[in-house]
Design an enzyme around this catalytic site. Structure first.
Site, short mmCIF file in Angstrom:
data_model
loop_
_atom_site.label_atom_id
_atom_site.label_comp_id
_atom_site.label_asym_id
_atom_site.label_seq_id
_atom_site.Cartn_x
_atom_site.Cartn_y
_atom_site.Cartn_z
CG ASP A 19 -2.19 0.68 1.22
OD1 ASP A 19 -2.13 1.67 0.42
OD2 ASP A 19 -3.16 0.10 1.69
CG ASP A 28 -3.94 5.96 0.32
OD1 ASP A 28 -5.08 5.54 0.90
OD2 ASP A 28 -4.06 7.24 0.83
CD GLU A 72 -8.69 4.62 -1.23
OE1 GLU A 72 -9.37 4.20 -0.48
OE2 GLU A 72 -8.00 5.43 -1.32
CG HIS A 99 -8.17 -0.61 5.77
ND1 HIS A 99 -8.09 -0.75 4.23
CD2 HIS A 99 -7.50 0.83 5.75
CE1 HIS A 99 -7.59 0.23 3.71
NE2 HIS A 99 -7.29 1.31 4.54
CG ASP A 100 -10.70 2.63 4.46
OD1 ASP A 100 -10.06 3.13 5.94
OD2 ASP A 100 -10.11 3.06 3.59
C1 NOJ Z 1 -7.55 5.74 2.05
C2 NOJ Z 1 -7.10 4.49 3.26
O1 NOJ Z 1 -7.59 3.43 2.77
C3 NOJ Z 1 -7.55 5.14 4.36
O2 NOJ Z 1 -7.24 4.09 5.51
C4 NOJ Z 1 -6.98 6.35 4.77
O3 NOJ Z 1 -7.46 6.97 6.01
C5 NOJ Z 1 -7.11 7.67 3.56
N1 NOJ Z 1 -6.93 6.73 2.30
C6 NOJ Z 1 -5.99 8.73 3.92
O4 NOJ Z 1 -4.74 7.85 3.49
#
Ligand code: NOJ
Length: 538
Positions: free
Chosen positions: A98, A194, A245, A309-310
């Site tokens: 990542d 990311d 992402e 994880h989000d």
């Molecule tokens: C996306 C990531 O998956 C998340 O966990 C993070 O807080 C934000 N981008 C900022 O980097």
């Protein structure tokens, strides 16, 4: 369509701080991951996506990097990382890192220099203005933070401690590319990039009409030029896999990132499901799948996931984590692994782990949730009500430690876990799953094996047979005369599905189902709650 290893792969996401703690400090670590690699390998997956483990003050759990060339102490050190990579490769798997290049930590030496004076050579490495506009960031009411020392505001798309890099600055880009080459030269197999759609900012930062609709942060003109440059200077020189992402995109916009003729990324995570579908909405979900299939098929490659994880664990958010937890977890797995695109498994999903509800905000860690809580409570709202409103989508739902067994702290650590373990670990854990031939775990294993043995699951065309059906989702995948039918009853009660005319003369042979006692039926299928079946048609 071009066949590639990453289209055929199944990816397993390791949120290492919650995976396995080898030294009792309460955080999972890279050594712990090494110790559990056989577990991951036995599942049959091909690629591990490792959440950020670079040096970081950890305000946003590693997404605030202060040194791209070091491993954070909690995770281990570079020697352990190198061993991890070696061990992953020894098992025939691949490792993607990542990587966060939209922003750094405010503790990164670049930012420390940048904020030190207006004429510091690194001033322009970040985004400074005399006046803020009205934008919000993902995590705070304003995207700008006033810096007293120099009397200007800096821009941050996420937390105050995560200033955005200025991608217009060529030196910044060159430094980032150099750092990417450092990791690729070590032999890693790619990146999960990311917040990659945020790299470009609009000229002049005009005020937004509705600051709460933060789409203005993403997909601004210039982003594709940056990605093409990154491809040209770095990515194309390695046999790797890249997934970006990319929030807030339509399939048409998405194709610009992943079009096979575009020289940018291999695939993306779009968030039309996770960001825009708070709870299960079958008709919407089907529309999303169809539009993305039609938009990308043959031209670019999609990803399939329902949690990470989000995003709250899928069986809690989109399934039934109570009465039908096992069936529901298997149904959702069937969905993710049989829709077109590369499937992702988020650690613990393969044993049907669920979300949590902690009674106190103090038990939560997620900066996004905690900031929002503070913002709402400051407006005078009832704290209990605010907490309840934030629980379902808190990112900590997915971040609680991996449940290995029924011993204290689920066997995750001998110390005190950084985030509380889900209290249901006595029933839901790896040890239990491995001992039960009907567990969610073994179902995942079978699904993954099916993908390995049947190119139709990867390269087959997709046709939805059930667009307006609220409970049944039925679709075919077809390749070189091989035709599969997938039927899912995403519902707490029984439903009947009748095969359409054009399929009724075909004989169907059950390849995999999540109920053990399926009787071969005619053209009318009696589906039980959360039943999932994969048929080969002849
Ligand atoms: C996306 C990531 O998956 C998340 O966990 C993070 O807080 C934000 N981008 C900022 O980097």
């Amino acid at each position: 369509m071009k066949r590639t290893w990453w289209k055929e792969a199944v990816v397993y996401q390791v949120y290492w701080r919650s995976f396995f703690d080898s030294n009792g400090d309460g955080y999972g670590d890279l050594e712990g991951l090494i110790q559990k690699l056989d577990y991951i390998h036995d599942l049959g997956v091909d690629v591990i996506w490792l959440n950020p483990c670079y040096e970081s003050p950890d305000k946003d759990n590693g997404y605030d990097i202060s040194d791209y060339y070091r491993i954070m102490d909690k995770a281990g050190d570079m020697e352990t990382f190198d061993r991890l990579l070696h061990e992953v490769h020894q098992r025939g798997m691949k490792l993607i890192m990542d990587l966060v290049v939209n922003h750094t930590s405010d503790q990164h030496p670049w930012f420390i220099e940048s904020r030190s004076s207006k004429d510091n050579p690194k001033r322009d490495w970040y985004i400074w203005r005399d006046k803020p506009n009205n934008w919000r960031s993902y995590f705070t009411p304003s995207a700008w933070e006033y810096d007293e020392k120099t009397g200007q505001y800096y821009f941050h798309s996420f937390a105050v401690e995560q200033p955005d890099l200025n991608w217009e600055n060529k030196e910044v880009r060159e430094e980032i590319y150099k750092m990417m080459r450092f990791w690729l030269d070590k032999g890693i197999d790619g990146f999960r990039l990311d917040a990659i759609a945020l790299l470009a900012k609009p000229d002049g930062f005009p005020d937004a009409e509705n600051p709460y609709d933060i789409r203005y942060l993403t997909n601004n003109p210039g982003v594709h030029e940056y990605l093409q440059e990154m491809h040209d200077k770095v990515l194309k020189h390695y046999d790797i896999f890249t997934v970006g992402e990319v929030a807030f995109v339509s399939p048409e916009e998405g194709l610009k990132y992943v079009g096979e003729d575009r020289n940018e990324l291999h695939t993306l995570f779009h968030f039309e499901v996770c960001d825009e579908m708070p709870t299960w909405d079958p008709i919407r979900f089907k529309q999303i799948q169809k539009r993305w299939y039609e938009g990308l098929w043959g031209k670019g490659w999609n990803s399939q996931f329902l949690n990470n994880h989000d995003h709250t664990r899928q069986v809690t958010r989109y399934g039934n984590d109570k009465q039908f937890r096992v069936e529901s977890a298997k149904l959702l797995a069937t969905l993710v692994h049989t829709l077109p695109g590369t499937p992702y498994i988020y650690q613990g999903e393969e044993i049907g782990m669920t979300g949590v509800k902690f009674d106190s905000i103090d038990d939560y860690n997620d900066i996004a949730m905690k900031n929002k809580y503070a913002e709402e409570v400051a407006k005078g709202r009832d704290p209990k009500e605010v907490l309840e409103s934030l629980q379902l989508l808190s990112r900590d739902n997915s971040r609680t430690p991996m449940q290995w067994d029924d011993s204290e702290h689920a066997g995750f650590t001998t110390g005190t876990p950084w985030l509380k373990v889900n209290p249901n670990y006595k029933e839901i854990n790896v040890k239990q799953a491995l001992a039960d031939p009907n567990s969610v775990y073994y179902y995942y294993k079978k699904l993954i094996q099916l993908r390995k043995q049947n190119p139709v699951m990867v390269y087959g065309t997709f046709c939805d047979l059930s667009e307006n059906e609220p409970y049944i989702y039925a679709y075919t995948r077809e390749l070189d005369g091989v035709r599969w039918l997938i039927v899912l009853n995403h519902c707490d009660s029984d439903n009947v599905y009748t095969l359409p005319e054009e399929l009724s003369s075909a004989s169907h042979h059950l390849l995999l189902g999540n109920y053990t006692d399926v009787k071969e039926e005619g053209t009318t299928l009696h589906m039980r709650p959360h039943e999932a079946r994969i048929y080969a048609l002849q």
